[in-house]
Design a protein around this motif. Structure first.
Motif, PDB file in Angstrom:
ATOM      1  N   ASP A  81       1.097  -1.367  -0.067  1.00 33.41           N
ATOM      2  CA  ASP A  81      -0.660   0.254  -0.100  1.00 33.41           C
ATOM      3  C   ASP A  81       0.844   1.010  -0.029  1.00 33.41           C
ATOM      4  O   ASP A  81       2.153   1.540   0.231  1.00 33.41           O
ATOM      5  N   ILE A 114      -0.506   7.288   3.493  1.00 30.16           N
ATOM      6  CA  ILE A 114      -1.344   8.822   3.375  1.00 30.16           C
ATOM      7  C   ILE A 114      -0.324   9.616   3.775  1.00 30.16           C
ATOM      8  O   ILE A 114       0.186  10.811   3.395  1.00 30.16           O
ATOM      9  N   SER A 151      -4.300   3.374   3.252  1.00 33.97           N
ATOM     10  CA  SER A 151      -5.679   3.781   3.189  1.00 33.97           C
ATOM     11  C   SER A 151      -6.166   2.427   3.085  1.00 33.97           C
ATOM     12  O   SER A 151      -7.829   2.639   3.409  1.00 33.97           O
TER      13      SER A 151
END
Length: 157
Positions: free
Chosen positions: A36, A39, A64
């Motif tokens: 992933d 963020i 996410s």
């Protein structure tokens, strides 16, 4: 100790050993590996409410799909939108290990090692010593059983 107490103690020990084994296997068995993008890395000040007014910082990586705690030295290496790979356990859906895709070394959060490996192993060993060798360590076994119940509650929330 009469026969009824012996059977009750054996069934109680068996229940706690099985619970410890479930936690242990959840930590040891390979989980679902997720690739992933990071963020954000959130830094939180943890304040102690004592006379010294001490504090420390805790760090969380936000992707996410998941949000999980990481060690400080790992958090300082991370840059936003960098790729991360981590393993999510099968039963409790906890992150067992994590690493940046640019690195080959897996990192483990110390609380996860304590709750997924150390505490269950100590509980199993203490119960086996108490039962098999007839050692009088009932208080230690009781304390570890209470901690194991708290660990299960922690893992299920």
């Amino acid at each position: 100790m009469n026969d009824h107490q012996h059977k009750l103690r054996l069934s109680l020990y068996t229940t706690f050993v099985l619970a410890a084994l479930v936690i242990l296997f959840d930590f040891i068995l390979p989980g679902r590996v997720v690739n992933d993008e990071i963020i954000d890395v959130k830094r939180e000040r943890q304040q102690y409410f004592n006379a010294a007014r001490n504090y420390h910082y805790s760090y969380k990586v936000i992707t996410s799909e998941h949000q999980f705690s990481v060690a400080e030295n790992f958090a300082q290496l991370v840059q936003d939108h960098e790729k991360i790979e981590y393993s999510v356990s099968r039963i409790f859906k906890e992150v067992n290990w994590y690493r940046l895709l640019s690195s080959e070394n897996n990192s483990f959060y110390s609380l996860r090692i304590l709750s997924g490996l150390v505490l269950p192993l100590l509980t199993i060993i203490s119960i086996l010593v108490a039962y098999l060798y007839k050692k009088n360590i009932g208080i230690l076994v009781f304390v570890l059983q209470v901690l194991l119940v708290a660990d299960l509650i922690f893992l299920m929330t």
